[in-house]
Enzyme design. Structure first.
Site, mmCIF file in Angstrom:
data_model
loop_
_atom_site.group_PDB
_atom_site.id
_atom_site.type_symbol
_atom_site.label_atom_id
_atom_site.label_comp_id
_atom_site.label_asym_id
_atom_site.label_seq_id
_atom_site.Cartn_x
_atom_site.Cartn_y
_atom_site.Cartn_z
ATOM 1 C CB CYS A 114 -0.931 0.002 1.206
ATOM 2 S SG CYS A 114 -1.991 1.451 1.289
ATOM 3 N N GLY A 143 5.821 -5.751 10.171
ATOM 4 C CA GLY A 143 7.214 -5.505 10.478
ATOM 5 C C GLY A 143 7.420 -4.067 10.910
ATOM 6 C CG ASP A 191 13.698 -12.190 7.364
ATOM 7 O OD1 ASP A 191 13.642 -13.354 6.927
ATOM 8 O OD2 ASP A 191 13.687 -11.190 6.640
ATOM 9 C CG MET A 233 13.711 -16.048 2.784
ATOM 10 S SD MET A 233 11.953 -15.645 2.858
ATOM 11 C CE MET A 233 11.516 -15.802 1.123
ATOM 12 C CB THR A 511 10.709 -35.418 30.346
ATOM 13 O OG1 THR A 511 9.445 -36.076 30.403
ATOM 14 C CG2 THR A 511 10.618 -34.121 31.120
ATOM 15 C CB SER A 513 6.031 -35.212 31.291
ATOM 16 O OG SER A 513 5.741 -36.529 30.891
#
Length: 766
Positions: A114, A143, A191, A233, A511, A513
């Site tokens: 835009c 970003g 990134d 990237m 683990t 768990s």
């Protein structure tokens, strides 16, 4: 070193409301009743529209938390372009409109480049569209460019309203009702290049895509004795490249923030030759797309490929992964990160005043924090400036994430033969297996060898230790198993009887768990969590063509409900039954009623998770029978016990990276402790701090004496008495549309300042 049996994301919320200790639906409604929230995933001046896998989780959480507080929430389709164009691009969101989107990559509300929003006339149109709909709160995922645009929009809001009123576009009353605009940002970037947060939405999922490719490539590379160069990237940030290199055991890595030394070509060739002489059949080189030398000249895949093939004669291939890194199914980490950020973004809007600076919701360690948006943007820009001016050390310090560890693992350090020490370090694995321990053992062995130590492997756990099944382990050897906090504690207790046990010990939590005291995360838990999440995705999709169905799924975890709770969050479940949160027949009745009401909506499916030892009487079979009986005529049920599939599979990037850091740090700690305890030609370590658990606590890795953790341990049920993730359970309830959910926000903290933590670069100095 003992490697024992605790990952993911996020701990206690920071910066929450000072107005109340608990957020309930009623008091939240009072705060946001007359204000609407706009939700957009943005791109302004980028060549490609912004997109990162995992954003849909943030969109879903923002919408549902906003609706829960009583606010209207609007989708702004196609980012800032939709904000400017208005009309059908801004639509009212509903609870059902964000259903079945957690597993989708990209963004369901779209993102577009835009340029109009960069012009004042474009921002005037956007402001007019918001005022007409009563939108005074804006959640932006993007970003630094997108978030900077949002802050500029907010700073000139009063001016825009004045111009719109003067031009007759809005009335004075409309301007008064929309007198200020609140902005909250969430960072989405694969990134991981935004300063102030440890992880951005989409980074972990991108690492999953990369590691999948690397694993596939290494098999063919090993078969044909090839060298592979992979470009990932990262135009200005080497995070993806560095973590990939750590996770796959690459021979060399190029990142923008740390250009190689002069004559790197010669050093690289020596390194590759040394690896082949050690018996390796392949070489892997990872290269960030923004890699450069000290003179800021780009280093490309083709350049490295030609160097290796011509100078060494190795069969060499190069692969550029490209946009495959942006797509795919979001990882469990990104789903939970996005969900927590979305909820915290709405919480920030609840508290916002005209004087509150625009903030960004960030991740620091396992904690969600809020930072001033423009401070983060400024530091991010300072990194770019520092790199452009050749101040690479400053760039690394400002970056503030895992790039810090790069100097400690630089490949050049592995070219030289270490001086031999008189230290022997044994690695013993105890307990049930879990994915990711290869990385910890591999890192421990190799760091130990670099230090000059003799590394020993104890086979078959404590039985092998008792029977003398101990042998040297070399550079190319490593095995995978798990370990035991309780076993380490018993060894410490036995020091009083056996002086031979007066040696330094370290326990690494590993683990599925996630139940080891002293650590918020453990190796293996993330892999298990992703396995459960992906299985739940498939199960939910199987119900797409069969309406009115509820699935009851049993997960592992013993008495620890970590897997059930976090998998419920990442898969969008309706509830998770766990031992730590007792439930009774009335709770089950309410859950059934909740599902009956849900079947009246367009979302005609349900998902319930149960931890294996949640309740000795309300078993998985009992729940299945109960739901089947009570749901007759409204929904039917299916039951799944996932079993040991949760312990297998390929380790995730998180577990590989976490294991590498834990293994390396443990050996370095043992080295220092052994030197400290060396007296008169012998080792004698009997102090409490000579036997520790290495764990992640909130924001850092810390060594904690085993004995000091006794008071925080429920030995009968083998779980810590304090478990950070329990504070996330209200989020699960809210996002599943339960009423009167209480969320503790009593831990109040002021908004933090990223500049104080990193230092702002001025005049080339920190």
């Amino acid at each position: 070193m003992i490697i024992t049996q605790v990952h993911l994301v996020l701990g206690t919320m920071k910066g929450h409301s000072k107005m109340c200790s608990y957020v309930t639906q009623q008091n939240a409604t009072d705060l946001l009743r007359e204000h609407a929230i706009g939700m957009l995933t943005a791109g302004i001046d980028v060549k490609q529209p912004f997109c990162a896998t995992g954003m849909n989780a943030a969109v879903r959480a923002t919408v549902r938390m906003g609706i829960y507080t009583g606010a209207k929430v609007y989708f702004v389709h196609e980012g800032y372009q939709g904000l400017v164009d208005g009309g059908d691009n801004i639509k009212l969101a509903t609870w059902e409109s964000v259903s079945m989107m957690l597993h989708l990559g990209g963004t369901v509300i779209g993102s577009a480049r835009c340029m109009d929003f960069k012009e004042k006339w474009g921002r005037l149109k956007a402001a007019c569209n918001l005022v007409k709909l009563g939108i005074t709160n804006l959640c932006v995922i993007g970003g630094d460019g997108s978030l900077t645009g949002a802050n500029q929009f907010r700073s000139e809001w009063s001016e825009l309203l004045a111009d719109l009123t003067k031009g007759g576009k809005i009335s004075a009353e409309e301007a008064k009702r929309s007198s200020h605009l609140n902005i909250v940002g969430m960072v989405g970037s694969i990134d991981n290049d935004f300063c102030g947060t440890d992880m951005t939405i989409g980074t972990d999922s991108a690492l999953h895509r990369i590691i999948e490719v690397v694993d596939a490539i290494t098999t063919t590379a090993q078969s044909h004795q090839r060298t592979f160069i992979l470009e990932v990237m990262g135009r200005h940030c080497g995070y993806l490249a560095l973590v990939t290199a750590l996770a796959c055991g690459a021979d060399w890595v190029f990142i923008p923030e740390m250009p190689p030394e002069e004559n790197w070509e010669e050093h690289l060739c020596k390194r590759l030759i040394a690896q082949r002489e050690r018996g390796s059949r392949l070489n892997v080189i990872i290269l960030a797309e923004g890699a450069q030398d000290r003179n800021q000249k780009p280093i490309t895949c083709d350049q490295v490929k030609n160097l290796v093939s011509k100078k060494l004669g190795f069969d060499t291939r190069s692969t550029i992964l490209g946009h495959v890194q942006r797509g795919g199914t979001p990882s469990a980490f990104d789903r939970i990160l996005g969900s927590r950020m979305g909820v915290d973004a709405v919480m920030a809007l609840l508290e916002a005043t005209p004087e509150t600076p625009a903030c960004v919701v960030s991740l620091s360690g396992n904690m969600a924090v809020r930072l001033p948006l423009m401070e983060c943007v400024q530091v991010t820009k300072d990194v770019t400036v520092a790199m452009a001016e050749g101040r690479f050390e400053d760039a690394v310090k400002l970056r503030g994430n895992v790039v810090h560890v790069a100097p400690k693992i630089h490949p050049l350090s592995l070219l030289f033969s270490p001086s031999q020490s008189n230290i022997n370090i044994a690695i013993i694995n105890v307990g049930a297996p879990c994915a990711g321990m290869n990385a910890a053992v591999r890192a421990a062995v190799r760091v130990g060898i670099i230090q000059g130590h003799q590394m020993l492997a104890v086979h078959d756990g404590f039985d092998g230790l008792a029977n003398g099944q101990i042998e040297p382990i070399i550079w190319a050897q490593y095995h995978e198993h798990c370990h035991a906090y309780l076993g380490g504690l018993e060894l410490v207790t036995a020091r009083e009887m056996y002086e031979e046990l007066c040696i330094p010990m370290v326990v690494i939590p590993a683990t599925v768990s996630n139940n080891v005291p002293g650590s918020d995360f453990s190796i293996g838990a993330d892999t298990a969590l992703n396995t459960i999440t992906m299985t739940c995705d498939r199960i939910k999709q199987s119900a797409a063509g069969t309406k009115r169905r509820v699935f009851i799924i049993e997960t592992m975890g013993g008495y620890c409900g970590y897997l059930a709770t976090m998998a419920a969050l990442s898969s969008g479940a309706d509830d998770a039954y766990i031992y730590e949160e007792p439930f009774h027949i009335r709770d089950l009745e309410l859950n059934v009623e909740h599902l009956i009401e849900k079947m009246k909506t367009s979302v005609k499916r349900g998902l319930i998770l149960r931890n294996s030892n949640a309740n000795e009487n309300y078993t998985t079979q009992f729940l299945y029978n109960l739901y089947s009986e009570e749901g007759k005529g409204t929904f039917d049920c299916r039951m799944n016990v996932l079993g040991h599939m949760q312990q297998g599979g390929t380790p995730t990037p998180f577990d590989r990276n976490f294991g590498t850091k834990m293994g390396s740090k443990s050996v370095l700690w043992l080295t220092d402790k052994l030197k400290e305890c060396y007296r008169h030609g012998r080792i004698f370590a009997n102090m409490p701090d000579s036997a520790c658990v290495l764990g992640m606590k909130k924001r850092s890795l810390v060594f904690q004496p085993l004995a000091s953790l006794k008071d925080d341990t429920d030995f009968e049920h083998r779980i810590p008495k304090t478990e950070w993730w329990l504070k996330l359970r209200p989020i699960l309830k809210i996002l599943a549309k339960y009423d009167t959910v209480e969320m503790d926000t009593s831990e109040v903290a002021a908004m933090e300042h990223v500049i104080k933590k990193t230092g702002l670069v001025k005049g080339g100095k920190m």
